[in-house]
Write a protein that holds these residues in place. Structure first.
Motif, PDB file in Angstrom:
ATOM      1  N   THR A 133      -4.454  76.896  71.344  1.00 30.89           N
ATOM      2  CA  THR A 133      -4.566  75.257  72.882  1.00 30.89           C
ATOM      3  C   THR A 133      -5.767  75.596  73.641  1.00 30.89           C
ATOM      4  OG1 THR A 133      -2.147  76.044  73.330  1.00 30.89           O
ATOM      5  CG2 THR A 133      -3.225  74.607  75.091  1.00 30.89           C
ATOM      6  N   GLU A 134      -6.864  77.184  73.672  1.00 23.89           N
ATOM      7  CA  GLU A 134      -7.580  77.212  74.226  1.00 23.89           C
ATOM      8  C   GLU A 134      -9.124  76.981  73.329  1.00 23.89           C
ATOM      9  OE1 GLU A 134      -9.085  81.573  74.287  1.00 23.89           O
ATOM     10  OE2 GLU A 134     -10.425  80.632  76.666  1.00 23.89           O
ATOM     11  N   GLY A 191      -5.243  81.872  71.803  1.00 26.19           N
ATOM     12  CA  GLY A 191      -6.560  81.341  71.255  1.00 26.19           C
ATOM     13  C   GLY A 191      -6.706  79.849  70.688  1.00 26.19           C
ATOM     14  N   SER A 214      -3.847  80.200  76.848  1.00 25.53           N
ATOM     15  CA  SER A 214      -3.071  80.655  75.101  1.00 25.53           C
ATOM     16  C   SER A 214      -3.317  81.381  75.645  1.00 25.53           C
ATOM     17  CB  SER A 214      -4.763  79.766  75.522  1.00 25.53           C
ATOM     18  OG  SER A 214      -4.301  79.809  73.472  1.00 25.53           O
ATOM     19  N   MET A 215      -2.250  82.135  74.908  1.00 25.87           N
ATOM     20  CA  MET A 215      -2.172  83.098  73.931  1.00 25.87           C
ATOM     21  C   MET A 215      -2.953  84.284  73.046  1.00 25.87           C
ATOM     22  SD  MET A 215       1.271  84.772  73.537  1.00 25.87           S
ATOM     23  CE  MET A 215       1.752  83.701  72.288  1.00 25.87           C
ATOM     24  N   GLY A 239      11.033  77.558  72.801  1.00 23.03           N
ATOM     25  CA  GLY A 239      11.528  76.077  73.492  1.00 23.03           C
ATOM     26  C   GLY A 239      11.171  76.029  74.385  1.00 23.03           C
ATOM     27  N   THR A 256      12.104  71.816  68.567  1.00 26.70           N
ATOM     28  CA  THR A 256      11.082  72.501  69.221  1.00 26.70           C
ATOM     29  C   THR A 256      10.127  73.086  69.502  1.00 26.70           C
ATOM     30  OG1 THR A 256      11.124  75.173  69.114  1.00 26.70           O
ATOM     31  CG2 THR A 256      13.438  74.167  70.889  1.00 26.70           C
ATOM     32  N   TYR A 257       9.320  71.897  68.235  1.00 25.04           N
ATOM     33  CA  TYR A 257       8.230  71.774  67.727  1.00 25.04           C
ATOM     34  C   TYR A 257       7.267  71.209  69.263  1.00 25.04           C
ATOM     35  CZ  TYR A 257       3.515  70.580  66.132  1.00 25.04           C
ATOM     36  OH  TYR A 257       2.541  70.567  65.311  1.00 25.04           O
ATOM     37  N   LEU A 267      -0.559  74.470  65.133  1.00 25.93           N
ATOM     38  CA  LEU A 267      -1.207  75.928  64.926  1.00 25.93           C
ATOM     39  C   LEU A 267      -2.661  75.822  65.405  1.00 25.93           C
ATOM     40  CD1 LEU A 267       1.037  77.872  62.349  1.00 25.93           C
ATOM     41  CD2 LEU A 267       0.458  78.339  64.859  1.00 25.93           C
ATOM     42  N   TYR A 276       9.361  75.614  64.215  1.00 25.49           N
ATOM     43  CA  TYR A 276       9.947  75.579  65.034  1.00 25.49           C
ATOM     44  C   TYR A 276      11.260  74.544  64.619  1.00 25.49           C
ATOM     45  CZ  TYR A 276       8.637  80.363  66.094  1.00 25.49           C
ATOM     46  OH  TYR A 276       8.125  81.834  66.182  1.00 25.49           O
ATOM     47  N   TYR A 281       1.212  76.347  75.082  1.00 25.60           N
ATOM     48  CA  TYR A 281       1.728  75.643  73.782  1.00 25.60           C
ATOM     49  C   TYR A 281       2.946  76.313  74.073  1.00 25.60           C
ATOM     50  CZ  TYR A 281       1.779  81.484  74.979  1.00 25.60           C
ATOM     51  OH  TYR A 281       1.838  81.928  76.024  1.00 25.60           O
ATOM     52  N   THR A 282       4.468  76.347  73.537  1.00 24.94           N
ATOM     53  CA  THR A 282       5.799  76.142  73.394  1.00 24.94           C
ATOM     54  C   THR A 282       6.171  78.244  73.059  1.00 24.94           C
ATOM     55  OG1 THR A 282       5.807  74.398  72.734  1.00 24.94           O
ATOM     56  CG2 THR A 282       7.871  75.373  72.645  1.00 24.94           C
ATOM     57  N   SER A 331      -1.479  73.166  71.330  1.00 23.43           N
ATOM     58  CA  SER A 331      -0.411  74.095  69.512  1.00 23.43           C
ATOM     59  C   SER A 331       0.921  74.537  70.520  1.00 23.43           C
ATOM     60  CB  SER A 331      -1.853  74.979  69.906  1.00 23.43           C
ATOM     61  OG  SER A 331      -1.078  75.106  68.432  1.00 23.43           O
TER      62      SER A 331
HETATM   63  C1  LIG Z   1       8.259  84.442  69.727  1.00 18.26           C
HETATM   64  C2  LIG Z   1       7.162  82.784  69.183  1.00 18.26           C
HETATM   65  C3  LIG Z   1       8.106  81.815  69.527  1.00 18.26           C
HETATM   66  C4  LIG Z   1       7.126  80.672  69.219  1.00 18.26           C
HETATM   67  N1  LIG Z   1       7.939  79.556  69.728  1.00 18.26           N
HETATM   68  C5  LIG Z   1       7.736  78.237  69.442  1.00 18.26           C
HETATM   69  C6  LIG Z   1       7.900  77.065  69.820  1.00 18.26           C
HETATM   70  O1  LIG Z   1       9.646  77.046  70.185  1.00 18.26           O
HETATM   71  N2  LIG Z   1       7.319  75.742  69.481  1.00 18.26           N
HETATM   72  C7  LIG Z   1       6.493  75.710  68.867  1.00 18.26           C
HETATM   73  O2  LIG Z   1       5.860  74.629  68.804  1.00 18.26           O
HETATM   74  N3  LIG Z   1       5.691  76.624  68.881  1.00 18.26           N
HETATM   75  C8  LIG Z   1       6.487  78.341  68.479  1.00 18.26           C
HETATM   76  N4  LIG Z   1       5.592  78.987  68.682  1.00 18.26           N
HETATM   77  C9  LIG Z   1       4.368  78.720  67.946  1.00 18.26           C
HETATM   78  C10 LIG Z   1       3.357  78.556  69.316  1.00 18.26           C
HETATM   79  O3  LIG Z   1       2.984  77.588  70.002  1.00 18.26           O
HETATM   80  C11 LIG Z   1       1.675  78.646  68.426  1.00 18.26           C
HETATM   81  O4  LIG Z   1       2.113  79.673  67.936  1.00 18.26           O
HETATM   82  C12 LIG Z   1       1.049  78.189  69.133  1.00 18.26           C
HETATM   83  O5  LIG Z   1       0.020  77.707  68.068  1.00 18.26           O
HETATM   84  C13 LIG Z   1       0.234  79.374  70.203  1.00 18.26           C
HETATM   85  O6  LIG Z   1      -0.784  78.695  70.377  1.00 18.26           O
HETATM   86  P1  LIG Z   1      -1.636  79.606  71.721  1.00 18.26           P
HETATM   87  O7  LIG Z   1      -2.770  80.499  70.403  1.00 18.26           O
HETATM   88  O8  LIG Z   1      -2.790  78.895  72.817  1.00 18.26           O
HETATM   89  O9  LIG Z   1      -0.652  80.754  72.273  1.00 18.26           O
HETATM   90  C14 LIG Z   1       6.474  80.264  69.409  1.00 18.26           C
HETATM   91  C15 LIG Z   1       5.129  81.841  68.979  1.00 18.26           C
HETATM   92  C16 LIG Z   1       6.051  82.831  68.734  1.00 18.26           C
HETATM   93  C17 LIG Z   1       5.363  84.254  68.315  1.00 18.26           C
END
Ligand SMILES: Cc1cc2nc3c(=O)[nH]c(=O)nc-3n(C[C@H](O)[C@H](O)[C@H](O)COP(=O)(O)O)c2cc1C
Length: 150
Positions: free
Chosen positions: A15-16, A13, A10-11, A61, A97-98, A125, A94, A57-58, A89
């Motif tokens: 997914t965490e 938070g 998780s970057m 893509g 690629t969601y 999110l 997107y 997370y993604t 998450s």
């Molecule tokens: C540069 C960038 C690219 C992303 N690409 C995707 C994507 O392709 N598909 C998707 O579902 N989410 C994408 N996201 C959204 C993240 O997956 C989303 O913010 C997620 O909640 C992050 O999870 P984390 O809080 O656990 O790190 C992207 C976010 C950023 C900043």
């Protein structure tokens, strides 16, 4: 007692937070649980467990960086007989690629012989209360299905 490992990354938070609820759900059941972060994990870790859960997370893509080595090295591991599930998450903004990283994991682990017990759980999110509840249920149901399948 069934042994389960949950590996997540998780970057920011989100997914965490989901992982925290999945863990609570698992802990309500009679399982032996190990939790690790992706950067600290190897695919061969999975061999020591009856079941595993991936949380990711993604990113653009793709499977995020912290999981990339793990994802690539998975190809060398036989997951026959393992039970699995994937959550994480994403951001529906997107479009196609969601939650793509979840699908990549599910496809690969299925090819490698794992049985995916639950549909992927992708949350848009930041999780609301109802979604946190879904995560708790996800953990509980995974544990229940592991017993049913044994
Ligand atoms: C540069 C960038 C690219 C992303 N690409 C995707 C994507 O392709 N598909 C998707 O579902 N989410 C994408 N996201 C959204 C993240 O997956 C989303 O913010 C997620 O909640 C992050 O999870 P984390 O809080 O656990 O790190 C992207 C976010 C950023 C900043």
């Amino acid at each position: 007692m069934k042994k389960i490992i949950l590996i997540y990354t998780s970057m920011t938070g989100n997914t965490e937070m989901l992982a925290g609820e999945v863990i609570k759900g698992l802990e309500q059941m009679n399982v032996e649980l190990t939790v690790k972060e992706a950067f600290d994990s190897l695919p061969t870790d999975l061999l020591d467990y009856d079941g595993f859960i991936i949380g990711t997370y993604t990113w653009e893509g793709e499977v995020p960086n912290e999981f990339m080595d793990f994802f690539e090295e998975l190809d060398h591991v036989d997951l026959s007989g393992k039970k699995a599930a994937v959550f994480g998450s994403g951001d529906s903004y997107y479009g196609s690629t969601y939650g793509a990283a979840l699908r990549f994991f599910t496809e690969k682990i299925t090819l490698l012989g794992a049985e995916v017990l639950l549909p992927n759980l992708v949350i848009d999110l930041y999780p609301e209360d109802a979604e946190l509840e879904q995560c708790l249920e996800f953990g509980r149901t995974f544990a229940e299905l592991m017993f049913d399948n044994s």
